[in-house]
Each structure stands twice: as C-alpha cells, then as structure tokens.
Design an enzyme around this catalytic site. Structure first.
Site, short mmCIF file in Angstrom:
data_model
loop_
_atom_site.label_atom_id
_atom_site.label_comp_id
_atom_site.label_asym_id
_atom_site.label_seq_id
_atom_site.Cartn_x
_atom_site.Cartn_y
_atom_site.Cartn_z
N ARG A 93 51.68 -0.36 22.10
CA ARG A 93 50.30 -0.80 21.65
C ARG A 93 49.58 0.49 21.30
NH1 ARG A 93 50.01 -5.13 19.48
NH2 ARG A 93 47.93 -5.50 19.77
N HIS A 111 56.77 10.87 23.30
CA HIS A 111 57.11 10.51 21.87
C HIS A 111 58.31 11.08 21.35
CE1 HIS A 111 56.08 9.19 17.79
NE2 HIS A 111 56.59 10.35 17.29
N ASP A 147 49.71 9.05 18.31
CA ASP A 147 50.67 10.21 18.81
C ASP A 147 49.89 11.65 18.79
OD1 ASP A 147 52.65 8.30 19.39
OD2 ASP A 147 53.30 8.19 17.29
C1 GAR Z 1 61.37 6.28 23.55
O1 GAR Z 1 62.20 6.89 22.71
C2 GAR Z 1 59.88 6.69 23.65
O2 GAR Z 1 59.87 8.00 23.29
C3 GAR Z 1 59.41 5.80 22.40
O3 GAR Z 1 59.77 4.66 22.51
C4 GAR Z 1 61.19 4.71 23.19
C5 GAR Z 1 61.37 3.81 24.51
O4 GAR Z 1 62.30 3.85 24.94
N1 GAR Z 1 58.04 5.98 22.22
C6 GAR Z 1 57.34 6.04 21.23
O5 GAR Z 1 57.62 5.97 20.12
C7 GAR Z 1 55.84 6.11 21.23
N2 GAR Z 1 54.99 6.51 20.03
P1 GAR Z 1 62.67 3.19 26.61
O6 GAR Z 1 62.07 1.74 26.66
O7 GAR Z 1 64.13 3.16 26.69
O8 GAR Z 1 61.99 4.29 27.40
#
Ligand code: GAR
Length: 228
Positions: A93, A111, A147
């Site tokens: 979000r 990220h 980000d």
């Molecule tokens: C992770 O790769 C994180 O870096 C990304 O979502 C994934 C969550 O995985 N976040 C973003 O893209 C934020 N912009 P997880 O639920 O297994 O930690």
C-alpha cells in the site's frame, strides 16, 4: 539494553517478516518486534507471527472509504502499541505524505531492486527485459515518493543468462533475507542515520572487490586493477 519497539507491516506471504522475526528472536538484537500488522485478511505472514508469539492485527484497507481513514486506524494501532520504528516487509500500500511525515525517518522498507532503478512492480521482469547484469535489493528509509528515500543497505546478485523472473526473484529474495535484518540492526543501533537526503553510517566496513558479470576473459579474478 533497551530494544527499539518495532512493528512490521506486510501484505502477503511474509518471508521477510520471518527473517526479521528470526533475527529479533535473539535477545541481544537491538530491535524487538512487538506488533505485526497486515492490510490483507488471511495473509500468510500472520501465521508466522502468531507462531512466534507476536500480537497480530489485520486492518483491511478495503473496509475504509478513504486512504486517510485507513492510515488513521493504522496510526492509532501503532501509537497504542508504543511503536518506535516501522518495517515495511512486502507492504503493498502506498503511504501518504501525511503518514510518512508523522513517522519521519522511522519507517524503513525493503525493495527487490537496486534503487533508484526499477521502482514499483514487475522489477524482475523489467530487469530481464533490459538485460542488465546485476540486480539486488535495497533497504531504505521511506520518503513520500514510491520506493524512494535515503538508502541504508543494498545487496547485489548476478543476473544469469538462463534466468526467468521466478528464478531471479528467488535469488534476490535470499539476499533480502540477509539484508533486512542487518539493516534493521544498523538503524536500531543508531549506526545508520539520515543526514540530508542520504544515510550516514558509523563503524561499518565496505567491501573491496569489483564484481564483473560475465566473468569470461578477465586477466585475474582478484578484483585488483593494474597499477595506474
Ligand atoms: C519482497 O520481495 C519485497 O522486497 C517486495 O515484496 C516481496 C514480499 O515478499 N516489496 C516490494 O516490492 C515493495 N515495493 P515476502 O512477503 O515474502 O517478504
């Protein structure tokens, strides 16, 4: 040692949440995770927190008409729990400037790219489309833009010729699980502080080698350049 009271916000499977929980399970870790909040009912990470004995809360953004009302509820919950630092771990979000300003320099995020490249979604697909040779992850303080914000730590992984988005995502994710707890430690110990638009680090060492991908035909693999 007073440990920083930390909340983790997430939306999905919560593997980064798990990495943070595991690190903070050690009593000498400078941050303590005392609250875990999901904006998605039934998100996989909720079970991870419950298993670790950490209180969880679901604040479903869809039950609020306005983003600001959702954030008010989130803010109230965080204040109620006495939170000092927020870790976003796959929290999908966008946070408004008002919320980010309230928690100025007290929100960090991970990220799956080497920011400022590849902000947003589909990072691994875009990395592969562009044919870049390295990717990685970034832990940063959260600014008002998507980000973006002062960078605390990055990890680099090679992009391989036969990668697909899933394979590359898995390699980056392994780096994320190493990076996020280390970055949280730096912040909680006060060794990573925002100065202007950057993070100033104290008592840290920097790696020496030069990474080259592909490695073919290099005169030596030590990473040492010829004398000037
Ligand atoms: C992770 O790769 C994180 O870096 C990304 O979502 C994934 C969550 O995985 N976040 C973003 O893209 C934020 N912009 P997880 O639920 O297994 O930690």
């Amino acid at each position: 040692m007073a440990r920083i009271k930390t909340a983790v916000l997430f939306s999905g499977r919560g593997s980064n949440l798990q990495a943070l929980i595991d690190a903070a399970a050690k009593t000498d870790f400078p941050a303590e995770i005392i609250q875990v909040i999901s904006n998605v009912p039934g998100a996989g990470g909720l079970v991870r927190a419950t298993t670790a004995g950490i209180p969880t809360k679901t604040i479903d953004h869809r039950s609020f008409k306005r983003r600001t009302a959702f954030e008010e509820a989130l803010n109230a919950e965080l204040l109620d729990a006495g939170i000092e630092l927020i870790c976003l771990a796959g929290f999908m979000r966008l946070l408004t400037r008002t919320f980010v300003d309230r928690w100025h320099n007290r929100i960090i995020n991970i990220h799956p790219s080497l920011l400022p490249s590849y902000k947003g979604l589909r990072t691994h697909e875009r990395v592969l489309e562009d044919g870049v040779r390295f990717s990685g992850c970034t832990v940063h303080f959260v600014g008002a833009e998507l980000d973006a914000g002062p960078i605390i730590m990055q990890a680099v992984v090679p992009v391989k010729a036969d990668d697909n988005p899933a394979i590359l995502a898995a390699r980056v994710l392994r780096a994320e699980h190493l990076c996020y707890p280390s970055a949280l430690r730096l912040v909680a110990e006060g060794k990573a502080r925002v100065v202007g638009s950057k993070v100033e680090l104290t008592n840290i060492s920097t790696p020496e080698p030069i990474l080259i991908n592909p490695e073919v035909g290099l005169p030596n693999k030590s990473g040492k350049a010829a004398s000037p």
